[in-house]
Design a protein around this motif. Sequence first.
Motif, PDB file in Angstrom:
ATOM      1  N   UNK A  62       0.824  -1.212   0.000  1.00  0.00           N
ATOM      2  CA  UNK A  62       0.000   0.000   0.000  1.00  0.00           C
ATOM      3  C   UNK A  62       0.856   1.259   0.000  1.00  0.00           C
ATOM      4  N   UNK A  63       1.964   1.215   0.725  1.00  0.00           N
ATOM      5  CA  UNK A  63       2.842   2.387   0.789  1.00  0.00           C
ATOM      6  C   UNK A  63       3.622   2.596  -0.507  1.00  0.00           C
ATOM      7  N   UNK A  64       3.996   1.507  -1.165  1.00  0.00           N
ATOM      8  CA  UNK A  64       4.903   1.610  -2.313  1.00  0.00           C
ATOM      9  C   UNK A  64       4.192   1.709  -3.654  1.00  0.00           C
ATOM     10  N   UNK A  65       2.992   1.170  -3.761  1.00  0.00           N
ATOM     11  CA  UNK A  65       2.306   1.168  -5.057  1.00  0.00           C
ATOM     12  C   UNK A  65       2.182   2.556  -5.691  1.00  0.00           C
ATOM     13  N   UNK A  66       1.867   3.613  -4.916  1.00  0.00           N
ATOM     14  CA  UNK A  66       1.768   4.934  -5.548  1.00  0.00           C
ATOM     15  C   UNK A  66       3.067   5.425  -6.188  1.00  0.00           C
ATOM     16  N   UNK A  67       4.203   4.830  -5.810  1.00  0.00           N
ATOM     17  CA  UNK A  67       5.484   5.255  -6.376  1.00  0.00           C
ATOM     18  C   UNK A  67       5.742   4.646  -7.750  1.00  0.00           C
ATOM     19  N   UNK A  86      13.025  -7.502 -10.601  1.00  0.00           N
ATOM     20  CA  UNK A  86      14.208  -8.086  -9.963  1.00  0.00           C
ATOM     21  C   UNK A  86      14.161  -7.882  -8.451  1.00  0.00           C
ATOM     22  N   UNK A  87      13.723  -6.716  -8.012  1.00  0.00           N
ATOM     23  CA  UNK A  87      13.567  -6.492  -6.572  1.00  0.00           C
ATOM     24  C   UNK A  87      12.574  -7.481  -5.975  1.00  0.00           C
ATOM     25  N   UNK A  88      11.498  -7.750  -6.704  1.00  0.00           N
ATOM     26  CA  UNK A  88      10.476  -8.665  -6.217  1.00  0.00           C
ATOM     27  C   UNK A  88      11.005 -10.094  -6.137  1.00  0.00           C
ATOM     28  N   UNK A  89      11.653 -10.568  -7.168  1.00  0.00           N
ATOM     29  CA  UNK A  89      12.157 -11.940  -7.142  1.00  0.00           C
ATOM     30  C   UNK A  89      13.241 -12.106  -6.068  1.00  0.00           C
ATOM     31  N   UNK A 111       9.148  -7.108   1.052  1.00  0.00           N
ATOM     32  CA  UNK A 111       8.581  -8.097   0.132  1.00  0.00           C
ATOM     33  C   UNK A 111       7.281  -7.565  -0.481  1.00  0.00           C
ATOM     34  N   UNK A 112       6.407  -7.011   0.349  1.00  0.00           N
ATOM     35  CA  UNK A 112       5.148  -6.467  -0.149  1.00  0.00           C
ATOM     36  C   UNK A 112       5.344  -5.244  -1.025  1.00  0.00           C
ATOM     37  N   UNK A 113       6.288  -4.385  -0.637  1.00  0.00           N
ATOM     38  CA  UNK A 113       6.540  -3.179  -1.424  1.00  0.00           C
ATOM     39  C   UNK A 113       7.028  -3.535  -2.826  1.00  0.00           C
ATOM     40  N   UNK A 114       7.967  -4.464  -2.907  1.00  0.00           N
ATOM     41  CA  UNK A 114       8.487  -4.871  -4.217  1.00  0.00           C
ATOM     42  C   UNK A 114       7.396  -5.531  -5.052  1.00  0.00           C
ATOM     43  N   UNK A 118       6.015  -3.827  -8.727  1.00  0.00           N
ATOM     44  CA  UNK A 118       6.130  -4.611  -9.959  1.00  0.00           C
ATOM     45  C   UNK A 118       4.753  -4.930 -10.519  1.00  0.00           C
ATOM     46  N   UNK A 119       3.801  -5.205  -9.636  1.00  0.00           N
ATOM     47  CA  UNK A 119       2.440  -5.534 -10.047  1.00  0.00           C
ATOM     48  C   UNK A 119       1.803  -4.376 -10.814  1.00  0.00           C
TER      49      UNK A 119
END
Length: 247
Positions: A62-67, A86-89, A111-114, A118-119
């Motif tokens: 939730x915090x990272x998606x807007x970025x 790559x950050x996500x994997x 983990x959630x932010x990455x 990417x999503x």
Amino acid sequence: MEDVSRPAGEVRRARYAVAAVFAVHGAVTGSFATRVPWIQDHAGLSAGQLGFALAFTALGASCAMPLAGRISHRFGSRTALRGLLALWTLSLVLPSLAPNLLTLCLGMFAYGAASGMADVVMNALGVEIERLLGKSIMSGLHGMWSTGALIGSAAGTLAAHLGSDARLHHLLAAAVLTVLGLLACAWVLDVQPAEDEEPPPRFALPPRSALLIGAVGFCAVFAEGASLDWSAVFLRDRLEGSPGLAA
């Protein structure tokens, strides 16, 4: 974004490439879900503490998606997706490395932010390919995500059955999926903003028209997350299943 015509062959390759990206993204989730009981034992957590740590996944997303929109605007969609995927994997290794509640919360946040960033970018590319093709492909792309999740969970089931250390399992899975993700990203569309296009805001309230579909999405993801995160723990602790069966 810059509106340019693209050759049909390029669009077809981009469609298959983004489908592969969806599969890689899903494989990370499947790899993680099968080893949640191992992660709980390794960090020495109660069920309540595990639930608290797992909540940080959603908080990080939730915090990272807007970025994600600004990152894509700044670097272009291909470079942004390459880096964020790559950050996500690679973030797959963080939960299994956590020795206690605090470090697991931090690992799940990252983990959630990455995952969330990417999503956003890969779904935006899916929408752009739909526009270029003039037909809907999102259901197929999300089907590829599920296929990847099944493949990742199958590998996790084998690892759990063999009693392997989740740190080694996730390290190997992260390495393989990072390579596959980078190869797929080489063929996705490189959407660049127009020269006079303003960057998207860091945060914006959704329109009222989005609240209802947002509520539907919340309910769906709530159920999905609960079953995904807790099924293996339930099978092991309540039904006394083996690690392989629980996975």
